[in-house]
Scaffold this motif. Structure first.
Motif, PDB file in Angstrom:
ATOM      1  N   ILE B  32       0.848  -1.208   0.000  1.00  0.00           N
ATOM      2  CA  ILE B  32       0.000   0.000   0.000  1.00  0.00           C
ATOM      3  C   ILE B  32       0.879   1.251   0.000  1.00  0.00           C
ATOM      4  N   ILE B  33       1.879   1.246   0.866  1.00  0.00           N
ATOM      5  CA  ILE B  33       2.739   2.422   0.997  1.00  0.00           C
ATOM      6  C   ILE B  33       3.591   2.629  -0.259  1.00  0.00           C
ATOM      7  N   VAL B  34       4.191   1.556  -0.727  1.00  0.00           N
ATOM      8  CA  VAL B  34       5.056   1.663  -1.915  1.00  0.00           C
ATOM      9  C   VAL B  34       4.259   2.144  -3.124  1.00  0.00           C
ATOM     10  N   ARG B  35       3.070   1.563  -3.323  1.00  0.00           N
ATOM     11  CA  ARG B  35       2.218   1.953  -4.459  1.00  0.00           C
ATOM     12  C   ARG B  35       1.790   3.413  -4.359  1.00  0.00           C
ATOM     13  N   SER B  36       1.475   3.840  -3.145  1.00  0.00           N
ATOM     14  CA  SER B  36       1.018   5.234  -3.000  1.00  0.00           C
ATOM     15  C   SER B  36       2.147   6.209  -3.345  1.00  0.00           C
ATOM     16  N   TRP B  37       3.376   5.870  -2.976  1.00  0.00           N
ATOM     17  CA  TRP B  37       4.505   6.745  -3.341  1.00  0.00           C
ATOM     18  C   TRP B  37       4.744   6.749  -4.850  1.00  0.00           C
ATOM     19  N   GLU B  38       4.484   5.618  -5.475  1.00  0.00           N
ATOM     20  CA  GLU B  38       4.716   5.524  -6.920  1.00  0.00           C
ATOM     21  C   GLU B  38       3.637   6.211  -7.750  1.00  0.00           C
ATOM     22  N   THR B  39       2.399   6.230  -7.213  1.00  0.00           N
ATOM     23  CA  THR B  39       1.288   6.727  -8.039  1.00  0.00           C
ATOM     24  C   THR B  39       0.794   8.122  -7.655  1.00  0.00           C
ATOM     25  N   ASP B  40       0.836   8.473  -6.365  1.00  0.00           N
ATOM     26  CA  ASP B  40       0.281   9.760  -5.934  1.00  0.00           C
ATOM     27  C   ASP B  40       1.096  10.275  -4.744  1.00  0.00           C
ATOM     28  N   HIS B  72      13.273  13.351  -2.830  1.00  0.00           N
ATOM     29  CA  HIS B  72      13.675  14.352  -3.828  1.00  0.00           C
ATOM     30  C   HIS B  72      12.660  14.501  -4.944  1.00  0.00           C
ATOM     31  N   ARG B  73      12.005  13.407  -5.307  1.00  0.00           N
ATOM     32  CA  ARG B  73      10.925  13.492  -6.301  1.00  0.00           C
ATOM     33  C   ARG B  73       9.755  14.258  -5.688  1.00  0.00           C
ATOM     34  N   ALA B  74       9.479  13.984  -4.414  1.00  0.00           N
ATOM     35  CA  ALA B  74       8.360  14.659  -3.742  1.00  0.00           C
ATOM     36  C   ALA B  74       8.631  16.152  -3.573  1.00  0.00           C
ATOM     37  N   LEU B  75       9.888  16.504  -3.335  1.00  0.00           N
ATOM     38  CA  LEU B  75      10.221  17.931  -3.190  1.00  0.00           C
ATOM     39  C   LEU B  75      10.001  18.675  -4.509  1.00  0.00           C
ATOM     40  N   GLU B  76      10.155  17.971  -5.621  1.00  0.00           N
ATOM     41  CA  GLU B  76       9.927  18.606  -6.913  1.00  0.00           C
ATOM     42  C   GLU B  76       8.440  18.730  -7.227  1.00  0.00           C
ATOM     43  N   THR B  77       7.656  17.705  -6.854  1.00  0.00           N
ATOM     44  CA  THR B  77       6.242  17.717  -7.256  1.00  0.00           C
ATOM     45  C   THR B  77       5.319  18.348  -6.205  1.00  0.00           C
ATOM     46  N   ALA B  78       5.636  18.206  -4.944  1.00  0.00           N
ATOM     47  CA  ALA B  78       4.784  18.777  -3.893  1.00  0.00           C
ATOM     48  C   ALA B  78       5.666  19.361  -2.787  1.00  0.00           C
ATOM     49  N   PRO B  79       6.428  20.427  -3.092  1.00  0.00           N
ATOM     50  CA  PRO B  79       7.429  20.924  -2.136  1.00  0.00           C
ATOM     51  C   PRO B  79       6.879  21.378  -0.781  1.00  0.00           C
ATOM     52  N   THR B  80       5.744  22.085  -0.817  1.00  0.00           N
ATOM     53  CA  THR B  80       5.207  22.602   0.449  1.00  0.00           C
ATOM     54  C   THR B  80       4.809  21.465   1.384  1.00  0.00           C
ATOM     55  N   VAL B 101      24.202  10.655   1.250  1.00  0.00           N
ATOM     56  CA  VAL B 101      23.664  10.935  -0.095  1.00  0.00           C
ATOM     57  C   VAL B 101      22.366  11.738   0.020  1.00  0.00           C
ATOM     58  N   TRP B 102      21.487  11.322   0.935  1.00  0.00           N
ATOM     59  CA  TRP B 102      20.212  12.037   1.145  1.00  0.00           C
ATOM     60  C   TRP B 102      20.507  13.473   1.562  1.00  0.00           C
ATOM     61  N   LYS B 103      21.439  13.595   2.487  1.00  0.00           N
ATOM     62  CA  LYS B 103      21.784  14.931   3.002  1.00  0.00           C
ATOM     63  C   LYS B 103      22.291  15.828   1.867  1.00  0.00           C
ATOM     64  N   GLN B 104      23.188  15.283   1.067  1.00  0.00           N
ATOM     65  CA  GLN B 104      23.781  16.074  -0.019  1.00  0.00           C
ATOM     66  C   GLN B 104      22.730  16.493  -1.045  1.00  0.00           C
ATOM     67  N   ARG B 105      21.859  15.574  -1.422  1.00  0.00           N
ATOM     68  CA  ARG B 105      20.830  15.890  -2.430  1.00  0.00           C
ATOM     69  C   ARG B 105      19.814  16.893  -1.885  1.00  0.00           C
ATOM     70  N   THR B 106      19.442  16.714  -0.618  1.00  0.00           N
ATOM     71  CA  THR B 106      18.449  17.628  -0.035  1.00  0.00           C
ATOM     72  C   THR B 106      19.055  19.014   0.155  1.00  0.00           C
ATOM     73  N   GLU B 107      20.305  19.052   0.587  1.00  0.00           N
ATOM     74  CA  GLU B 107      20.970  20.355   0.736  1.00  0.00           C
ATOM     75  C   GLU B 107      21.045  21.075  -0.609  1.00  0.00           C
ATOM     76  N   GLY B 108      21.316  20.309  -1.663  1.00  0.00           N
ATOM     77  CA  GLY B 108      21.372  20.893  -3.003  1.00  0.00           C
ATOM     78  C   GLY B 108      20.038  21.497  -3.402  1.00  0.00           C
ATOM     79  N   TRP B 109      18.956  20.773  -3.108  1.00  0.00           N
ATOM     80  CA  TRP B 109      17.607  21.259  -3.459  1.00  0.00           C
ATOM     81  C   TRP B 109      17.274  22.528  -2.663  1.00  0.00           C
ATOM     82  N   VAL B 110      17.564  22.475  -1.351  1.00  0.00           N
ATOM     83  CA  VAL B 110      17.251  23.613  -0.479  1.00  0.00           C
ATOM     84  C   VAL B 110      18.047  24.852  -0.905  1.00  0.00           C
ATOM     85  N   GLU B 111      19.307  24.625  -1.216  1.00  0.00           N
ATOM     86  CA  GLU B 111      20.159  25.745  -1.629  1.00  0.00           C
ATOM     87  C   GLU B 111      19.607  26.405  -2.892  1.00  0.00           C
TER      88      GLU B 111
END
Lengths: 121, 131
Positions: B32-40, B72-80, B101-111
């Motif tokens: 249920i959780i995996v599908r919900s992340w993949e579809t909505d 990171h996909r969620a930050l692009e599609t639903a940032p708030t 890796v998560w830290k580096q990618r998220t810091e990049g997005w936030v910056e």
């Protein structure tokens, strides 16, 4: 220049900034970017009038950023010349948010990296 | 999906997961959780927030990992919404450690996000953030 004009956008921006600042314990580099925001916001013209128009105003953003800085476990350099901090004091002294944050900043360990005369500017 | 159906599905999914046991969580519950992340993504964020707030027993093993995987996909599609979820997890001390890796990618997005906003600018310059 007035602070951001579209209040809906601004409320959203401030909400996002608030959450980003909450994440700063996990993302240390967030603190490095605060100087950029503080400088932009501190340049707002007529800050008092701006605050009277809406609760989502420049003083709120300024206070949030300075407060976040003062809460750091390992404070870094603020990234603002001391003269500009003095300017912040003079221009934003009426704002509870900004003064509260400046007080936190002054009582944090950051105080040791500031000139004792920064507030006289 | 209508808003009404969406809320009902959210309540149903959260209830089923909370009522289930660990063998259910590891199979259908995880699905249920995996599908919900993949579809909505928006729905997945709401479901994750609900499960965490309900003190769901499978949170650490099945709730948190997909959040970190899809951050990171969620930050692009639903940032708030995503920022609110992450901020709330930190406030509640449900998210205390992340990998490099998560830290580096998220810091990049936030910056990118913070530097793109002209904090003394006009509405045109920030209208792209209305999500």
């Amino acid at each position: 220049m007035r602070f951001l004009q579209n209040r809906t956008v601004l409320a959203l921006q401030i909400g996002q900034l608030c959450d980003i600042l909450t994440l700063s314990p996990l993302l240390p580099s967030v603190s490095d970017m605060l100087g950029h925001i503080v400088q932009g916001v501190a340049a707002t013209d007529e800050p008092l009038e701006d605050s009277q128009r809406t609760p989502y105003n420049a003083s709120l953003v300024l206070g949030m950023c300075l407060k976040s800085f003062s809460n750091q476990a390992r404070p870094k350099k603020l990234g603002l010349p001391s003269l500009e901090l003095a300017d912040v004091c003079q221009r934003w002294g009426w704002s509870e948010c900004a003064v509260d944050a400046l007080a936190s900043l002054a009582t944090s360990r950051l105080v040791w990296s500031m000139s004792p005369f920064w507030f006289h500017g | 999906m209508t808003e009404e159906n969406r809320v009902s599905l959210l309540q149903l999914s959260a209830s089923v997961l909370v009522a289930g046991d660990s063998s259910f969580w590891a199979t259908s519950g995880k699905e249920i959780i995996v599908r919900s992340w993949e579809t909505d993504v928006s729905f997945a964020i709401e479901l994750s927030g609900s499960l965490c707030e309900l003190g769901w027993g499978g949170w650490k093993s099945f709730g948190l990992p997909p959040i970190l995987k899809h951050t990171h996909r969620a930050l692009e599609t639903a940032p708030t919404k995503m920022l609110r979820l992450l901020g709330w997890l930190v406030e509640e001390q449900k998210l205390t450690t992340v990998d490099a890796v998560w830290k580096q990618r998220t810091e990049g997005w936030v910056e990118k996000r913070l530097l793109a906003v002209n904090w003394e600018g006009s509405e045109e310059e920030v209208s792209g953030y209305l999500i």
